[in-house]
Scaffold this motif. Structure first.
Motif: not given
Length: 139
Positions: A47-61
Motif C-alpha cells: 500500500v502506498d503510504p499516501e493512500s492511507i487515511d486515518i481519522d478519529v471522531e470522539r472515540n471512533v478511529l
C-alpha cells in the motif's frame, strides 16, 4: 481500552462466495499495551503510504487504505491473487485513551498506531498521612 467487533465478516464471505460482491476489505491487526501506550498494527503490504487515511471522531478511529494493481494499464494479468482495492477498519476506543496524541507510522508494509493512555486513566499512588504528619491546633 479497545473494543473489537466486525459482525459483517461472515456475511461478506458468503456474499463474495455466492454473489461475487464485496465491501472494502478488512485489515488484519494486532493490538497490545506497552507501558503507557496502546500499540495497534495493521498489515498493509504494497500500500502506498499516501493512500492511507486515518481519522478519529470522539472515540471512533477510522482507517482507510487503497492498494492499486501493480501492472500498468492495458497489461494482461496472468495471475492476480493479491487483493486490490479499498481496505478499511473501524475501531471503537475506550475513554481511557488520549485520542488527541495518536502517532502513526508505516514501515515494511505495517501501519503502526501508538495511542497513549490518558493521564487520568494511569494508575497513581495515593499518599497516606499519619497522626504524626498532622499539626495540632491550639497547642
Amino acid at each position: 481500552m479497545l473494543m473489537r467487533s466486525d459482525p459483517f465478516r461472515e456475511l461478506d464471505r458468503l456474499a463474495q462466495q455466492f454473489l461475487g460482491a464485496t465491501r472494502p476489505g478488512a485489515m488484519v491487526m494486532d493490538a497490545y499495551r506497552s507501558g503507557d501506550d496502546l500499540i495497534v498494527q495493521f498489515d498493509l503490504p504494497g500500500v502506498d503510504p499516501e493512500s492511507i487515511d486515518i481519522d478519529v471522531e470522539r472515540n471512533v478511529l477510522n482507517i482507510h487504505a487503497e492498494r492499486r494493481p501493480p501492472a500498468p494499464e492495458g497489461a494482461e494479468m496472468i495471475v492476480a491473487e493479491r487483493s486490490m482495492g479499498s481496505f478499511s477498519r473501524q475501531l471503537f476506543l475506550g475513554e481511557t485513551l488520549d485520542t488527541d496524541r495518536i502517532d502513526a507510522s508505516y514501515e515494511a508494509g505495517v501501519l503502526t498506531l501508538r495511542i497513549p493512555v490518558a493521564e487520568q486513566a494511569k494508575p497513581r499512588k495515593i499518599q497516606i498521612t499519619g497522626g504524626s504528619d498532622r499539626k495540632q491546633l491550639g497547642g
